[in-house]
Design an enzyme around this catalytic site. Structure first.
Site, PDB file in Angstrom:
ATOM      1  N   TRP A  17       1.066  -1.291  -0.051  1.00  0.00           N
ATOM      2  CA  TRP A  17       0.083   0.127   0.047  1.00  0.00           C
ATOM      3  C   TRP A  17       0.745   1.433   0.119  1.00  0.00           C
ATOM      4  CZ3 TRP A  17      -4.970   2.110   0.464  1.00  0.00           C
ATOM      5  CH2 TRP A  17      -5.226   3.309   1.081  1.00  0.00           C
ATOM      6  N   ASN A  19       0.462   5.806   0.258  1.00  0.00           N
ATOM      7  CA  ASN A  19      -0.323   6.810   0.355  1.00  0.00           C
ATOM      8  C   ASN A  19       0.610   8.037   0.306  1.00  0.00           C
ATOM      9  OD1 ASN A  19      -0.719   5.647   3.385  1.00  0.00           O
ATOM     10  ND2 ASN A  19      -1.204   7.778   3.739  1.00  0.00           N
ATOM     11  N   ASP A  20       0.386   9.075   1.005  1.00  0.00           N
ATOM     12  CA  ASP A  20       1.048  10.303   0.873  1.00  0.00           C
ATOM     13  C   ASP A  20       2.659  10.468   0.291  1.00  0.00           C
ATOM     14  OD1 ASP A  20      -1.049  10.483   2.453  1.00  0.00           O
ATOM     15  OD2 ASP A  20      -0.122  11.571   4.347  1.00  0.00           O
ATOM     16  N   GLN A  36       4.298   7.236   2.222  1.00  0.00           N
ATOM     17  CA  GLN A  36       3.483   6.312   3.237  1.00  0.00           C
ATOM     18  C   GLN A  36       3.470   5.067   2.570  1.00  0.00           C
ATOM     19  OE1 GLN A  36       2.008   7.462   6.471  1.00  0.00           O
ATOM     20  NE2 GLN A  36       3.999   8.108   6.220  1.00  0.00           N
ATOM     21  N   SER A  83       3.274  10.940   7.876  1.00  0.00           N
ATOM     22  CA  SER A  83       3.924  11.686   6.829  1.00  0.00           C
ATOM     23  C   SER A  83       4.832  12.919   7.530  1.00  0.00           C
ATOM     24  CB  SER A  83       2.853  12.544   6.068  1.00  0.00           C
ATOM     25  OG  SER A  83       2.277  11.446   5.194  1.00  0.00           O
ATOM     26  N   TYR A 100       3.533   8.198  15.102  1.00  0.00           N
ATOM     27  CA  TYR A 100       2.228   7.846  15.548  1.00  0.00           C
ATOM     28  C   TYR A 100       2.111   6.721  16.650  1.00  0.00           C
ATOM     29  CZ  TYR A 100      -2.631   6.181  15.158  1.00  0.00           C
ATOM     30  OH  TYR A 100      -3.899   5.674  15.353  1.00  0.00           O
ATOM     31  N   ARG A 146       0.005  16.406  13.035  1.00  0.00           N
ATOM     32  CA  ARG A 146       0.918  15.625  12.352  1.00  0.00           C
ATOM     33  C   ARG A 146       1.339  16.295  11.090  1.00  0.00           C
ATOM     34  NH1 ARG A 146      -3.984  12.320  12.543  1.00  0.00           N
ATOM     35  NH2 ARG A 146      -5.061  12.557  10.608  1.00  0.00           N
ATOM     36  N   ASP A 147       2.192  15.450  10.124  1.00  0.00           N
ATOM     37  CA  ASP A 147       2.526  16.070   8.779  1.00  0.00           C
ATOM     38  C   ASP A 147       3.590  16.952   8.864  1.00  0.00           C
ATOM     39  OD1 ASP A 147       0.773  13.725   8.553  1.00  0.00           O
ATOM     40  OD2 ASP A 147      -0.698  14.982   7.885  1.00  0.00           O
TER      41      ASP A 147
HETATM   42  C1  FRU Z   1      -3.049  11.923   4.967  1.00  0.00           C
HETATM   43  C2  FRU Z   1      -2.597  10.976   6.355  1.00  0.00           C
HETATM   44  C3  FRU Z   1      -1.806  11.843   7.091  1.00  0.00           C
HETATM   45  C4  FRU Z   1      -0.841  10.673   7.848  1.00  0.00           C
HETATM   46  C5  FRU Z   1      -0.847   9.778   6.774  1.00  0.00           C
HETATM   47  C6  FRU Z   1      -0.745   8.107   7.575  1.00  0.00           C
HETATM   48  O1  FRU Z   1      -3.415  10.868   4.037  1.00  0.00           O
HETATM   49  O2  FRU Z   1      -3.682  10.535   7.054  1.00  0.00           O
HETATM   50  O3  FRU Z   1      -2.217  12.927   7.856  1.00  0.00           O
HETATM   51  O4  FRU Z   1       0.497  11.301   8.263  1.00  0.00           O
HETATM   52  O5  FRU Z   1      -1.726  10.031   6.111  1.00  0.00           O
HETATM   53  O6  FRU Z   1      -0.789   7.454   6.589  1.00  0.00           O
END
Ligand code: FRU
Length: 454
Positions: A17, A19-20, A36, A83, A100, A146-147
């Site tokens: 998987w 993501n960001d 991610q 992230s 996290y 976060r981020d």
């Molecule tokens: C956005 C998010 C971020 C977080 C990450 C976790 O898509 O929710 O805020 O850091 O994905 O995978």
């Protein structure tokens, strides 16, 4: 396992998987893309930072995972590395990320801390022994904190923006530091109307562009349940961001968490995550999910953000299809040789037109009427996906980038963009364009770039 749905010129994970995008940076003559990553399943789970490098933003080489989460305390412990961003300091590549802690496992602590990690070679990373560098939010009411996105203001001054929510309002927090270890909370940089943007802001990015300040942000918890990426252009005065306008970064709903960086040629380059938030994601059956958008160069025109694929894309364009030869008597184009790796450019558009990609079972229909643009995906004649966008300006030019499971449509040279995922079961064989704008119509095959070694 055959990977029919894998993109060929967009970045995707080898397995698992994605993501960001995280930590985008040009470091020692290579572009670095972190992301991610859950290597263990095609679904979101325990987050790692995946890592890849490229010299041209298209030919990516996968590198070992850059940041691993701590060992799980139980099977259901989703604590991981969320992230963040990257910066170069003293010839080292420094990553700033959110650690996290799964609240179901760690119920008596703040669930998010901001941390840093270092690398001299840009491949092997060491987490800072004194982590976290920011242990908790400015007060207990802040949540989903976060981020971190860092940027340098002068030789010994760094800023960082962090997304959060407080009292039902999504906010962006501003921090400053002289050394990346000690951070000082300045104030809330800006907040956004919760009726439109929900109670939490994710993945903020803040930068200067063409004399203005721009913030990109993602709103993931809106009432309508849509997750959407936005931008605002404005001024940065007294540590506050004052937006003149707030707009969707993309007309469709599949782009999220876009991050930018400035490369050595001073280009502001943006990459976002293209996912399938509200419908079936068929790539899970192939053991992977999530791709990155095409890398886009940003600029501002008439106080609006313009997004255009970076110029390196031009090198991937293969020979132009000879329309006269491939045009059949019913005015359809045979595109079976293009294998869904397509760049299509049309100018001098008439007010209404239709573009239809067809294979035996599926159809993808792009339909422009007076001032709206409609997209429909049909599987066996049944609607799989339908969306419509209102266009404010006359449409003069349309550029469409198709890469197996993604379509990115650029209106009027990037004045607006609509990016979405589709899952055709075979390569499209026919293209019907009605009316056919013979003179200003070009269709090209795009050269595969995926996963090539440098
Ligand atoms: C956005 C998010 C971020 C977080 C990450 C976790 O898509 O929710 O805020 O850091 O994905 O995978």
């Amino acid at each position: 396992m055959a990977y029919f749905l894998k993109p060929q010129y967009h970045f995707s994970p080898m397995i698992g998987w994605l993501n960001d995008p995280n930590g985008l940076i040009e470091f020692k003559e290579q572009y670095h893309l972190f992301y991610q990553f859950n290597p263990n399943s095609p679904n979101w789970g325990k987050m790692h930072w995946g890592h890849a490098v490229s010299k041209d933003l298209f030919h990516w080489m996968h590198l070992p995972v850059a940041l691993y989460p701590e060992k799980s305390l139980s099977e259901k412990d989703y604590s991981g590395i969320f992230s963040g961003s990257a910066i170069e300091k003293d010839e080292q590549l420094v990553l700033m990320y959110t650690q996290y802690f799964d609240p179901d496992i760690f119920n008596n602590r703040f669930k998010e801390e901001q941390c840093i990690a270092f690398s001299k070679d840009g491949v092997n990373f060491e987490k800072h022994k004194g982590n976290p560098v920011i242990a908790k939010p400015p007060n207990q009411l802040f949540h989903d904190y976060r981020d971190p996105k860092i940027f340098k203001v002068s030789s010994n001054e760094y800023y960082c923006v962090i997304g959060a929510g407080e009292n039902g309002i999504g906010k962006v927090l501003l921090y400053t530091s002289k050394d990346l270890y000690n951070w000082h909370f300045e104030n809330v940089l800006c907040e956004f109307n919760p009726d439109c943007f929900g109670p939490v802001i994710e993945c903020p990015d803040f930068f200067q562009l063409n004399g203005k300040w721009v913030i990109l942000f993602s709103a993931g918890f809106t009432e309508k349940g849509k997750r959407k990426n936005y931008y605002a252009i404005g001024d940065f005065i007294g540590n506050k961001f004052l937006p003149d306008c707030i707009e969707s970064l993309d007309l469709a709903n599949d782009l999220y968490a876009t991050q930018t960086f400035q490369d050595k040629n001073n280009r502001r380059i943006a990459i976002g995550w293209l996912h399938t938030p509200d419908r079936n994601n068929y790539s899970v059956d192939e053991g992977w999910a999530g791709i990155m958008s095409i890398p886009k160069e940003l600029s501002i025109k008439d106080n609006r953000l313009i997004q255009q694929p970076v110029k390196e894309f031009q090198k991937l364009i293969m020979e132009k299809t000879d329309n006269d030869k491939t045009l059949s008597s019913d005015r359809t184009l045979d595109i079976s040789s293009l294998q869904n790796l397509i760049y299509l450019s049309i100018q001098n558009l008439s007010e209404g037109f239709q573009i239809v990609f067809v294979n035996k079972k599926d159809e993808l229909i792009l339909d422009k009427s007076m001032d709206s643009f409609e997209i429909t995906e049909l599987r066996n004649g049944t609607i799989e996906f339908k969306d419509a966008y209102k266009l404010e300006n006359t449409l003069d030019k349309l550029d469409v980038y198709m890469d197996k499971t993604s379509i990115e449509i650029f209106f009027n040279n990037g004045e607006k963009v609509a990016s979405f995922r589709t899952y055709p079961r075979d390569n499209y064989k026919k293209l019907i364009v009605n009316p056919f704008p013979k003179k200003s119509f070009s269709i090209f095959q795009v050269q595969p770039a995926f996963n090539c070694l440098l």
